[in-house]
Design an enzyme around this catalytic site. Structure first.
Site, short mmCIF file in Angstrom:
data_model
loop_
_atom_site.label_atom_id
_atom_site.label_comp_id
_atom_site.label_asym_id
_atom_site.label_seq_id
_atom_site.Cartn_x
_atom_site.Cartn_y
_atom_site.Cartn_z
N HIS A 19 0.87 -1.18 0.00
CA HIS A 19 0.00 0.00 0.00
C HIS A 19 0.91 1.23 0.00
O HIS A 19 1.64 1.46 0.96
CB HIS A 19 -0.89 0.02 1.24
CG HIS A 19 -1.80 -1.16 1.33
ND1 HIS A 19 -3.09 -1.16 0.83
CD2 HIS A 19 -1.60 -2.41 1.83
CE1 HIS A 19 -3.64 -2.35 1.04
NE2 HIS A 19 -2.75 -3.12 1.65
N LYS A 103 -7.92 -7.12 -7.77
CA LYS A 103 -7.96 -7.36 -6.34
C LYS A 103 -9.39 -7.54 -5.84
O LYS A 103 -10.24 -6.69 -6.08
CB LYS A 103 -7.30 -6.19 -5.59
CG LYS A 103 -7.31 -6.30 -4.06
CD LYS A 103 -6.48 -7.49 -3.58
CE LYS A 103 -6.56 -7.65 -2.07
NZ LYS A 103 -5.51 -6.95 -1.34
N LEU A 223 -4.70 -6.51 9.39
CA LEU A 223 -5.70 -7.48 8.95
C LEU A 223 -5.17 -8.22 7.74
O LEU A 223 -4.66 -7.57 6.82
CB LEU A 223 -7.02 -6.77 8.62
CG LEU A 223 -7.78 -6.21 9.83
CD1 LEU A 223 -8.97 -5.38 9.37
CD2 LEU A 223 -8.24 -7.33 10.76
N ASP A 251 2.66 -6.34 2.44
CA ASP A 251 1.42 -5.69 2.89
C ASP A 251 1.75 -4.46 3.72
O ASP A 251 1.02 -4.11 4.65
CB ASP A 251 0.52 -6.66 3.67
CG ASP A 251 -0.89 -6.10 3.89
OD1 ASP A 251 -1.30 -5.20 3.14
OD2 ASP A 251 -1.58 -6.57 4.82
#
Length: 348
Positions: A19, A103, A223, A251
């Protein structure tokens, strides 16, 4: 007594799940990735999400403009699947080389996923087209039913959603992202070559006790959530096995300090500054350094059908301490392993 290696030379790695955010956050966090990694699969969960070719091109341009001089980095863009996404837009983006993958976020599974898919069988026509054109599907693998315990959501996802998708579309390339359980590791190992998985450094290094015992540590909250130690051990065994089904995906998910340290803190670990040394430390602990290069630099490109990188990076056994925080305008970001020392450094 085994002599410990002092240097590790591996092909330049790629990050198959990151991200990068946008605006000032993008320009602050990107250099930590572009300095080490040649390519990264960029998540599309901006506000609004990346659902069109035009928005993906515009975001890619913003990323390219933020790359520091001297860094060679290629962002690989993804399309955010929604209940109403046009299959022609998805196809056009892939065939034009704008979208590398698509995604799937189950609605409300994680940060900025309110636009995600609420009825997964309803988008099976998208999966059918993706299978036909060879476009990979990246999945955040958790059910979002409020009645399902948060620690069980990944395992339940396999039975309820992933297995039916794979039965219906046996040649659809699927990445089961950021797996956190023995259930997922075993499922991927038992699968066919169309199924792969990414694993983060935090899920290899920590379990839920580290996050919850002796006080809540919000900077380990992500998460899917950290699980019990038996699951952590299974993930470590999976990467140490040398299986080509598993590859690097950090992530890395930055949030400002006040958004993490609050009464309702955000999920996400900003691990880009320490990711490669962190992975190396895990592989060393598992006596599996011989498999580090494949996990970081070979398995991902082969799964995606992309060439491996031609240049190399060197890790040296020089301890380095992570900063306590990283400035972001008038705010700051707390990095993974803040203030801690890692035994490996990436050679400049």
């Amino acid at each position: 007594m085994t002599v410990q290696p002092q240097t590790l030379k591996i092909r330049r790695p790629d990050d198959w799940h990151i991200h990068l955010r946008d605006d000032e956050m993008l320009s602050t966090v990107l250099p930590y990735t572009s300095e080490v990694f040649a390519r990264a699969i960029v998540m599309p969960n901006l506000t609004p999400p990346i659902t069109t070719v035009a928005s993906a091109i515009a975001y890619r341009e913003r990323i390219l403009a933020a790359i520091p001089a001297g860094h060679k980095f290629t962002p690989l863009m993804t399309c955010y699947l929604t209940n109403t996404l046009d299959v022609n837009e998805l196809t056009r983006g892939f065939e034009q080389g704008v979208f590398t993958a698509a995604k799937l976020y189950p609605a409300n599974a994680t940060t900025n996923s309110t636009h995600g898919v609420s009825d997964i069988p309803a988008i099976y026509p998208l999966f059918e087209q993706m299978q036909k054109i060879g476009m990979p599907l990246l999945i955040h693998g958790e059910v979002t039913d409020a009645a399902v315990d948060i620690f069980d959501r990944e395992a339940r996802f396999i039975d309820q959603i992933l297995e039916p998708i794979r039965r219906q579309f046996p040649e659809l390339k699927i990445v089961f992202e950021h797996i956190t359980t023995k259930d997922a590791a075993d499922y991927v190992l038992a699968g066919n070559p169309f199924l792969g998985a990414t694993i983060t450094p935090q899920h290899l290094m920590f379990n839920r006790n580290h996050m919850l015992v002796g006080g809540i540590r919000p900077h380990l909250f992500c998460l899917p959530i950290l699980k019990r130690s038996t699951h952590q051990d299974a993930l470590r065994q999976a990467v140490a096995s040398g299986s080509d089904r598993f590859f690097l995906g950090t992530d890395s998910a930055p949030h400002t300090k006040h958004r993490k340290e609050s009464s309702c803190g955000c999920a996400g670990v900003f691990n880009a500054p320490s990711a490669l040394p962190a992975y190396a430390s895990v592989f060393e602990e598992m006596n599996a350094l011989q498999h580090l290069e494949a996990f970081c630099s070979l398995n991902g490109p082969r799964f995606y059908g992309l060439p491996v990188n031609e240049d190399f990076v060197e890790l040296v056994r020089v301890p380095f301490q992570q900063p306590e925080e990283i400035s972001l305008g008038n705010e700051s970001i707390i990095p993974f392993l803040a203030g801690q020392t890692i035994n490996w450094s990436v050679k400049a």
